[in-house]
Each structure stands twice: as structure tokens, then as C-alpha cells.
Write a protein that holds these residues in place. Structure first.
Motif: not given
Length: 114
Positions: A43-45, A72-78, A36-38, A66-69
Motif C-alpha cells: 500500500q505504501q508503494a 518479508l516474503q523470504a521470512q514468510l516462505a521459511q 499484514q506487513q507485506i 520492494q527490498s523490505q517486501i
């Protein structure tokens, strides 16, 4: 425009702190929250691209988002990896129980004489 960046940064820090503590939340809810944060950051971008401001300001804000995304994607993969490992462990445990059904123990042994 800078308030948009300030708003998104604390939510990212909150998610990092909550995902670091495995005891409080299960993996599925953490995965949902990060997803949801991604979506919100994406949307903000898009809103930044449509908003007012100089091209440099827009680019800097989009790079930050984009760096925040990416983080978050790295955390999601983990988290997805952890979820897959837990599913595999559960499957192995259920298989080991099935294998042990026909193995007699000292207290659960039948003597058959012919």
C-alpha cells in the motif's frame, strides 16, 4: 516522503526480532503478522507512486520498500516451510501411535492356548 521510509523501517526490524524468537509466538500468528506487513508495504508503494516528489526519490523509496517486501516474503516462505514440517511430524506421530496399537508389550500381552 522520507518519513514514510522511516516509519516502515522500524516495523520491519520489530518483525525480524519477533520472528527470530520461536518461543513466544506460534507460526500461524507470525505468518499472519508478516502477511499484514507485506500488505501495508505494498500500500505504501502505491501511495509513493501517487505522491509528490521527483522520479528519482520515488524510485529510491519504492526500491527500499520492494527490498523490505522481498525480505518479508523470504521470512514468510521459511515460516510456511516450518509449519509444513510440523504438520508432517504430527501426522507421522499419529500414524506411529496407530501402528503400535496391535503390538503387544511385556505388560500388555495375552497368552492364548488352543
Amino acid at each position: 516522503m522520507s518519513s514514510t521510509i522511516t516509519t516502515s523501517t522500524p516495523s520491519l526490524q520489530t518483525s525480524t526480532a519477533s520472528s527470530a524468537s520461536p518461543a513466544g509466538n506460534d507460526l500461524a500468528s507470525q505468518i499472519t503478522r508478516i502477511t499484514q506487513q507485506i500488505i501495508k508495504l505494498t500500500q505504501q508503494a502505491k501511495e509513493i507512486a501517487d505522491g509528490s516528489g521527483t522520479a528519482e526519490e520515488k524510485q529510491k523509496q519504492q526500491e527500499l520498500i520492494q527490498s523490505q517486501i522481498n525480505m518479508l516474503q523470504a521470512q514468510l516462505a521459511q515460516l510456511q516451510q516450518q509449519q509444513a514440517e510440523q504438520a508432517q511430524q504430527k501426522q507421522e506421530q499419529s500414524q506411529s501411535r496407530v501402528e503400535g496399537v496391535n503390538k503387544p508389550s511385556e505388560s500388555n500381552q495375552i497368552d492364548i492356548y488352543i
